[in-house]
Write an enzyme that holds these catalytic residues in place. Structure first.
Site, mmCIF file in Angstrom:
data_model
loop_
_atom_site.group_PDB
_atom_site.id
_atom_site.type_symbol
_atom_site.label_atom_id
_atom_site.label_comp_id
_atom_site.label_asym_id
_atom_site.label_seq_id
_atom_site.Cartn_x
_atom_site.Cartn_y
_atom_site.Cartn_z
ATOM 1 C CE1 TYR A 166 18.871 4.692 0.885
ATOM 2 C CE2 TYR A 166 20.617 3.066 0.750
ATOM 3 C CZ TYR A 166 19.376 3.447 1.206
ATOM 4 O OH TYR A 166 18.623 2.593 1.969
ATOM 5 N NE ARG A 200 18.240 -0.516 6.157
ATOM 6 C CZ ARG A 200 19.355 -1.218 6.380
ATOM 7 N NH1 ARG A 200 19.988 -1.089 7.525
ATOM 8 N NH2 ARG A 200 19.834 -2.047 5.472
ATOM 9 N NE ARG A 205 17.230 -4.624 6.785
ATOM 10 C CZ ARG A 205 18.484 -4.993 6.596
ATOM 11 N NH1 ARG A 205 19.246 -5.292 7.647
ATOM 12 N NH2 ARG A 205 18.994 -5.087 5.385
ATOM 13 C CE LYS A 216 15.832 -8.281 3.302
ATOM 14 N NZ LYS A 216 15.414 -7.114 2.490
ATOM 15 C CG HIS A 264 12.985 0.795 6.201
ATOM 16 N ND1 HIS A 264 13.670 -0.175 6.913
ATOM 17 C CD2 HIS A 264 13.501 0.754 4.945
ATOM 18 C CE1 HIS A 264 14.544 -0.777 6.128
ATOM 19 N NE2 HIS A 264 14.468 -0.231 4.929
ATOM 20 C CG HIS A 270 22.540 -2.903 1.536
ATOM 21 N ND1 HIS A 270 22.504 -1.614 1.042
ATOM 22 C CD2 HIS A 270 21.386 -3.064 2.242
ATOM 23 C CE1 HIS A 270 21.384 -1.024 1.434
ATOM 24 N NE2 HIS A 270 20.699 -1.887 2.166
#
Length: 353
Positions: free
Chosen positions: A336, A304, A170, A195, A301, A327
């Site tokens: 994706y 990414r 990120r 995150k 972003h 994630h």
């Protein structure tokens, strides 16, 4: 009676609303008398920091709690309940037309206020309905488009954009890198405090190792000049500054992408450099997208998203990509596959046959 909502210093850190409304709120805050007890917003801040929430979460929660209080004419939250919370959230959705995620963020701030700060275990909090988020597909650039955009960037913005696309980090994860997080021998980058406050490992692209080494040499020269001028310290996370008093002046703790200007820390008066502000990268990327003439609403972003999509195109498995992106749930990474339109098997249009 006076309401314990905070002081002018706290308010300056919030996102400013419209000028006229902001001025009225400042005057309202100025009329509030000081109380001997701990004020409400100070208590909110203490509870957030005790849980090690991020600064952005703290800033957002304080902002929504203030808006909630002003919406109800400076009534104290103890005097309000389900009806007032629902009315405020409905006003955000119907009159302000905020997105579902923004409405849910406001609700999270109010749930935190009542549960963690006011210590009210109210049954109605469980019944407050969260807005349903629409499912959106991410914007993804093709390899040629990535080359067109990054090729129009120079200097530090080019290096940051290349790292984001080459590693899947990120934007803030990239800008918050410290010298110790880059391992040229193992060709790895350690992402600290991503995150959800999670660390992870990602690759260091070979193509960028030489430019990154040259950049770090230049940053080291700047660091030595700062030390000579008495300004070579950086901000350290958590209690590391107290545990290791000299660590703030060590090379390994310096930012990989330092800001161009110094600032003075209010607590100890030290002159420091922060990391490069994200707006510098956002402006440079937006300018490059416009110069490339892309008809896509791309941001930093997007690089990414493009990283993950292109790895899938190259045949890497979804679990590996999940680990690289950081994630928590593989279902987040599965979006994706929808971008590729290869969920199980590729579907070919009958028009093409």
């Amino acid at each position: 009676s006076a309401l314990p909502y905070g002081n002018a210093k706290d308010r300056r850190s919030d996102p400013p609303p419209q000028a006229a409304a902001y001025s009225c709120r400042e005057e309202a805050f100025a009329k509030l008398e000081h109380m001997n007890e701990i004020r409400l917003l100070d208590r909110v801040r203490m509870e957030i920091r005790a849980r090690h929430y991020s600064r952005r979460t703290e800033k957002a929660y304080l902002y929504w709690i203030r808006r909630y209080i002003f919406f109800h004419k400076l009534r104290h939250p103890n005097e309000m309940g389900e009806k007032e919370v629902t009315r405020f959230l409905s006003w955000l959705a119907t009159k302000r037309n905020v997105s579902a995620s923004t409405q849910n963020q406001a609700l999270s701030a109010l749930v935190f206020l009542y549960k963690a700060v006011l210590k009210q275990d109210l049954d109605w909090l469980k019944d407050v309905v969260r807005a349903k988020k629409p499912k959106r597909l991410p914007v993804v650039l093709t390899r040629r488009e990535v080359e067109q955009v990054i090729g129009r960037m120079q200097g530090t913005p080019w290096l940051v954009a290349s790292l984001i696309y080459g590693t899947g980090m990120r934007l803030l994860e990239c800008l918050r890198l410290r010298v110790k997080d880059i391992d040229f021998e193992r060709h790895e980058i350690t992402v600290r405090g991503g995150k959800g406050q999670k660390d992870r490992m990602t690759m260091l692209p070979s193509k960028i190792e030489t430019p990154l080494s040259v950049h770090l040499e230049r940053v080291r020269g700047q660091f030595r000049k700062d030390q000579a001028a008495g300004a070579g310290n950086v901000e350290l996370p958590m209690a590391i500054a107290r545990k290791y008093p000299k660590a703030a002046g060590d090379w390994v703790w310096q930012w990989v992408f330092p800001a161009t200007r110094h600032y003075t820390d209010k607590e100890n008066g030290q002159r420091r450099r922060h990391h490069l502000h994200e707006s510098v990268m956002q402006r440079a990327f937006h300018r490059a997208v416009n110069e490339a003439g892309l008809a896509k609403r791309a941001s930093c972003h997007t690089l990414r998203h493009s990283f993950a999509t292109h790895l899938l195109e190259d045949g890497y498995d979804i679990r590996t990509i999940q680990e690289l992106l950081g994630h928590s749930d593989v279902s987040t990474t599965m979006v994706y596959t929808h971008v590729l339109n290869v969920g199980g098997r590729g579907v070919k249009s009958p028009l093409d046959t």
